[in-house]
Design a protein around this motif. Sequence first.
Motif, mmCIF file in Angstrom:
data_model
loop_
_atom_site.group_PDB
_atom_site.id
_atom_site.type_symbol
_atom_site.label_atom_id
_atom_site.label_comp_id
_atom_site.label_asym_id
_atom_site.label_seq_id
_atom_site.Cartn_x
_atom_site.Cartn_y
_atom_site.Cartn_z
ATOM 1 N N THR A 24 0.838 -1.200 0.000
ATOM 2 C CA THR A 24 0.000 0.000 0.000
ATOM 3 C C THR A 24 0.874 1.252 0.000
ATOM 4 O O THR A 24 2.097 1.186 0.137
ATOM 5 N N PRO A 46 -5.511 -1.243 3.303
ATOM 6 C CA PRO A 46 -6.090 -1.691 2.036
ATOM 7 C C PRO A 46 -7.549 -2.116 2.201
ATOM 8 O O PRO A 46 -7.948 -2.606 3.255
ATOM 9 N N ALA A 83 -5.155 0.242 -2.822
ATOM 10 C CA ALA A 83 -3.858 0.358 -2.155
ATOM 11 C C ALA A 83 -3.535 1.771 -1.690
ATOM 12 O O ALA A 83 -2.395 2.052 -1.332
#
Length: 582
Positions: free
Chosen positions: A428, A434, A456
């Motif tokens: 991410t 996420p 993300a």
Amino acid sequence: MTKASALLGVAVSAFLVLGAEGAIAASKDATANAREASLLMARKDFGAAIKVLDLALGDSELESERRALLLSDRGVAHWRLGQAAAAIKDFNEAITLFPENAAFYNNRGNVLYAIGMMDEALKDFDRALLLAPRSAATFSNRAAVRLALGQTDEGIADFSRAIAASPELPVAHNGRGQAHLDAGRPYAALRDLSRTIDLDPQYATGYRNRAKVRISLGQFDEAVGDLTRAVELMPDDPAIYITRARAYLDAGNARAAVKDLGKAIALAPDLSEAYSARGMAYASAKVHEQALADFAAALERDPRNVEAYVGRAQAHHDKGVDALSLPDIERALRIDPNHVAALRLRGRILEAAGQAEGAIADYRQVARNDPNDKVASEALLRLTGEVVDAGEAQLQSGLADWSLVRERSGRIIATYARQKNVTVPLETYGGSVPKLVAWEIKDGLFEGVGVLTFEAGEAPGIDGAAQLTMGAIVDLYQRNVPGIEPIRHGSNEARWVWREDGVVAVAGSDGVERTYKLRTPRAAAPPRTARVDERRTRRPVNHWESFFGNDDRRYTRRQATTRQGQRQRRQKPKSLFELLFQ
């Protein structure tokens, strides 16, 4: 990355100077000298080039712009000889005479960056980009400065701009790949570094960097392959042999590691790291006397080599001489008070000596630094009844059959409820949590392959940060994650193609295309030429069975009936410290 991008800027600058040759009126002698200097610089004879440029600059009839170009050329030559002050002086004068030339700011920025004047270097690259807004070299150089200043997202964005301006530039892909790795995104790094090698198969640094990523992912055999290619391209670089030796050790091949480290020592006899690494290789093979000799050689060359102290302490412990282990552990901990392997080893020695209080203190410190350390957690449970808190936090996944856990390190892992040994590390941006969006399992040729789609966070891009949606390719048969690829970045869609040859190809908007060989198509059955006795035929053994739920499937392996099928799945090789210190 840093050195490569800096050299790239110098090379572009030199080309600009040569490209201007003859564009401005000058005397014949000055023109001849400039041409001779260019040839000398191409041969890397920078000292001779400076002498010739001195003669050319002695021409009093030179116009200002022409003089500026020659000064910049001489500045490049001074810099390549390590004469930073002389280089900056030449670039300053060139900028005064010709302030509209972007290359001069780019070159001076490189020198300022190299001597640690980051803020001043950043200003020079900013100015260069105002004058030449699509200079891939300057974007790459500014990215290196931003990374050095801790501006990771801005650095990645600049590398992306460099790639957009010049998609075939391997240095920018290499730099962005290293930035992703440093930010804890190994799959993103793997994409960029693979692209680096695709663009330039002779780029040794690209192979070495990709090997580091593969080691972090536990892909030791692939890492050794990359490092072998790097060795072929740079056979006199001891660092590559050391890195490959460590990959061999992680794969459990101590003999190959010792051989590589011998080559590194032959190339660099005073390199302490090579001796300590070879000592660890010998120790893992239980060749203690040679290990002790190498640890001693390492410490002669660098008395602050913590790895050598801990390795020698472990070797003495393995020989049953704990009285010699403890002084080395104390020396290691004076240099690095939180060294996990040193603390763990001292805990074992103190526990065996009946000094439970000291052992517990060491195990607790190990657990604080590494909550997942099994030796410390088991020891604390045994000695005190304490259960070590791994520091994991359950998160909302937003998707049935999947759970999310944030580890103490900050890494977030998704686990598939229908197959517990399938986990996906989610990469991410910006520290975001996420959000799982979809889970789709393929059928037909790609049966057993799924794509876990997740948001993300906002990732840096050419036009600023934008929401990034990623897809993790999950192979349920192999129980691994071959890759994590972009699906959408802002309004830019990636193109996923599932091909008939068992390959999925992903072309992202970030200038990187990756392919994954996931399945091998079966050969077409030959036509029947004779009648088949149905009574003697048997249903072919299908080692994979599908269990259908509502909109999902679960795959499980049928028990094999052959001896080969009864073999256990190959275990991941122990890491270097597991080999030595557990």
